[in-house]
Scaffold this motif. Structure first.
Motif, mmCIF file in Angstrom:
data_model
loop_
_atom_site.group_PDB
_atom_site.id
_atom_site.type_symbol
_atom_site.label_atom_id
_atom_site.label_comp_id
_atom_site.label_asym_id
_atom_site.label_seq_id
_atom_site.Cartn_x
_atom_site.Cartn_y
_atom_site.Cartn_z
ATOM 1 N N ASP A 105 35.853 -14.334 53.284
ATOM 2 C CA ASP A 105 34.586 -14.979 52.667
ATOM 3 C C ASP A 105 33.622 -14.444 51.956
ATOM 4 O OD1 ASP A 105 35.636 -17.497 53.214
ATOM 5 O OD2 ASP A 105 34.529 -17.936 54.571
ATOM 6 N N LYS A 106 33.095 -13.148 53.477
ATOM 7 C CA LYS A 106 32.166 -12.447 52.370
ATOM 8 C C LYS A 106 32.811 -11.280 51.674
ATOM 9 C CE LYS A 106 28.158 -13.636 55.056
ATOM 10 N NZ LYS A 106 27.831 -14.364 54.131
ATOM 11 N N ALA A 107 34.261 -10.917 51.639
ATOM 12 C CA ALA A 107 34.922 -10.357 50.643
ATOM 13 C C ALA A 107 35.053 -11.028 49.050
ATOM 14 C CB ALA A 107 36.399 -10.024 51.004
ATOM 15 N N VAL A 108 35.611 -12.588 48.965
ATOM 16 C CA VAL A 108 35.307 -13.345 48.056
ATOM 17 C C VAL A 108 33.693 -13.251 47.739
ATOM 18 C CG1 VAL A 108 34.941 -15.709 47.124
ATOM 19 C CG2 VAL A 108 37.114 -14.563 48.991
ATOM 20 N N GLU A 109 33.427 -13.347 48.115
ATOM 21 C CA GLU A 109 31.381 -13.189 47.518
ATOM 22 C C GLU A 109 31.608 -11.958 47.087
ATOM 23 O OE1 GLU A 109 28.001 -14.035 50.430
ATOM 24 O OE2 GLU A 109 29.662 -15.598 50.840
ATOM 25 N N ALA A 110 31.174 -11.111 47.635
ATOM 26 C CA ALA A 110 31.616 -9.425 47.437
ATOM 27 C C ALA A 110 32.049 -9.475 45.441
ATOM 28 C CB ALA A 110 32.131 -8.484 48.113
ATOM 29 N N LEU A 111 33.189 -9.761 45.689
ATOM 30 C CA LEU A 111 34.360 -10.117 44.511
ATOM 31 C C LEU A 111 33.213 -10.614 43.270
ATOM 32 C CD1 LEU A 111 37.582 -10.334 45.858
ATOM 33 C CD2 LEU A 111 36.999 -7.830 44.482
ATOM 34 N N GLU A 112 32.576 -11.780 43.839
ATOM 35 C CA GLU A 112 31.726 -12.258 42.614
ATOM 36 C C GLU A 112 30.728 -11.246 42.211
ATOM 37 O OE1 GLU A 112 30.762 -15.956 44.659
ATOM 38 O OE2 GLU A 112 32.503 -16.528 44.049
ATOM 39 N N GLN A 113 29.948 -10.645 43.392
ATOM 40 C CA GLN A 113 29.366 -10.009 42.853
ATOM 41 C C GLN A 113 29.875 -8.790 41.627
ATOM 42 O OE1 GLN A 113 27.269 -8.217 46.761
ATOM 43 N NE2 GLN A 113 25.734 -10.450 46.500
ATOM 44 N N LYS A 114 31.074 -8.196 41.826
ATOM 45 C CA LYS A 114 32.046 -6.889 41.121
ATOM 46 C C LYS A 114 31.381 -7.836 39.731
ATOM 47 C CE LYS A 114 36.107 -5.371 40.398
ATOM 48 N NZ LYS A 114 37.508 -5.134 40.613
ATOM 49 N N LYS A 115 32.161 -8.937 39.411
ATOM 50 C CA LYS A 115 32.777 -9.981 38.075
ATOM 51 C C LYS A 115 31.233 -9.511 37.401
ATOM 52 C CE LYS A 115 33.010 -14.164 36.705
ATOM 53 N NZ LYS A 115 32.188 -15.275 36.037
ATOM 54 N N ALA A 116 30.086 -10.090 38.266
ATOM 55 C CA ALA A 116 29.152 -9.521 37.471
ATOM 56 C C ALA A 116 28.295 -8.052 37.482
ATOM 57 C CB ALA A 116 27.401 -10.970 38.834
ATOM 58 N N MET A 117 28.569 -7.680 37.676
ATOM 59 C CA MET A 117 27.948 -6.358 38.145
ATOM 60 C C MET A 117 28.949 -5.889 36.629
ATOM 61 S SD MET A 117 26.452 -3.998 38.005
ATOM 62 C CE MET A 117 26.221 -2.789 38.861
ATOM 63 N N ILE A 118 30.317 -6.150 36.126
ATOM 64 C CA ILE A 118 31.636 -5.759 35.341
ATOM 65 C C ILE A 118 31.073 -6.478 34.124
ATOM 66 C CG2 ILE A 118 33.303 -6.320 34.561
ATOM 67 C CD1 ILE A 118 34.706 -6.467 36.988
ATOM 68 N N GLU A 119 30.282 -7.631 33.783
ATOM 69 C CA GLU A 119 29.582 -8.112 32.841
ATOM 70 C C GLU A 119 27.896 -8.080 32.519
ATOM 71 O OE1 GLU A 119 29.333 -12.273 34.716
ATOM 72 O OE2 GLU A 119 30.924 -12.731 33.634
ATOM 73 N N LYS A 120 27.341 -7.237 33.745
ATOM 74 C CA LYS A 120 26.144 -6.716 33.315
ATOM 75 C C LYS A 120 26.439 -5.115 32.470
ATOM 76 C CE LYS A 120 23.200 -8.986 36.329
ATOM 77 N NZ LYS A 120 23.108 -8.705 38.060
ATOM 78 N N LEU A 121 27.421 -4.590 33.027
ATOM 79 C CA LEU A 121 27.793 -3.422 32.347
ATOM 80 C C LEU A 121 29.080 -3.299 31.419
ATOM 81 C CD1 LEU A 121 30.215 -1.816 35.844
ATOM 82 C CD2 LEU A 121 27.669 -0.596 34.317
ATOM 83 N N ILE A 122 29.703 -4.730 30.648
ATOM 84 C CA ILE A 122 29.658 -4.110 29.416
ATOM 85 C C ILE A 122 28.782 -4.862 28.478
ATOM 86 C CG2 ILE A 122 30.812 -6.123 27.952
ATOM 87 C CD1 ILE A 122 33.052 -6.633 30.072
ATOM 88 N N VAL A 123 28.004 -5.266 28.695
ATOM 89 C CA VAL A 123 26.244 -5.676 28.006
ATOM 90 C C VAL A 123 25.432 -3.784 28.129
ATOM 91 C CG1 VAL A 123 23.731 -6.618 28.089
ATOM 92 C CG2 VAL A 123 26.022 -7.892 28.701
ATOM 93 N N LEU A 124 25.619 -3.565 28.602
ATOM 94 C CA LEU A 124 24.694 -2.239 28.273
ATOM 95 C C LEU A 124 25.956 -1.158 27.377
ATOM 96 C CD1 LEU A 124 24.211 -1.488 32.276
ATOM 97 C CD2 LEU A 124 22.276 -1.610 30.414
ATOM 98 N N HIS A 125 27.340 -1.978 27.573
ATOM 99 C CA HIS A 125 28.099 -0.443 27.164
ATOM 100 C C HIS A 125 27.998 -1.060 25.206
ATOM 101 C CE1 HIS A 125 31.407 1.667 25.747
ATOM 102 N NE2 HIS A 125 32.268 0.415 25.125
#
Length: 164
Positions: A105-125
């Protein structure tokens, strides 16, 4: 849970954000599917534990001496069942299944955080946060140009002085 595999799936290569974004759904689903399977195993192990408890309680009622029960009461049967080696082993299996499920369950939550981080990195890019100079400066050529101009300037000044 396969920790090395998860850690690899959790990484983000900032030089390949398009690949990370494209793979995110597939990676998320893989771990969500494992989480669902772990929950199913928790339910199955809990069912086996409850069934075993009922079977042991029934045997304790019919043969209390084999469980070391001197006076047959519900409390004595419950204690005898819960302290039996077979029950404790099944209980450990259930606890392990619960722990694995919670970790997934925590792994799935971490992957949700990864998704948010990818989105933020794309915005920064997109805001050119990672951009460097568009044309790298060639310091050697620039230095040679400056030295050449100095040499020409010195030559002109030297010619002017020698004429005069």
């Amino acid at each position: 849970m396969k920790r090395n595999e998860f850690e690899k799936d959790l990484e983000i290569d900032v030089s390949q954000l398009d690949v990370a974004a494209g793979m995110q759904a597939e990676t998320f689903f893989k771990w969500a599917e494992l989480s669902v399977a772990a929950k199913k195993e928790v339910d199955a192990s809990k069912f086996r534990l409850d069934t075993l408890q009922a079977q042991l309680a029934s045997r304790a009622r019919t043969d209390p001496e084999s469980f070391g029960i001197q006076k047959v009461t519900e409390a004595a049967i419950d204690v005898a069942v819960r302290t039996s080696a077979v029950y404790l082993e099944a209980y450990e299996v259930w606890l392990e299944a619960k722990a694995e499920s919670a970790l997934l369950d925590k792994a799935v939550e971490a992957l949700e955080q990864k998704k948010a981080m990818i989105e933020k990195l794309i915005v920064l890019h997109g805001q050119q946060y990672f951009a460097g100079p568009s044309v790298p400066r060639d310091l050697v050529s620039a230095w040679e140009t400056v030295k050449g101009k100095r040499a020409e300037s010195v030559m002109k000044k030297t010619k002017i002085r020698t004429r005069g």
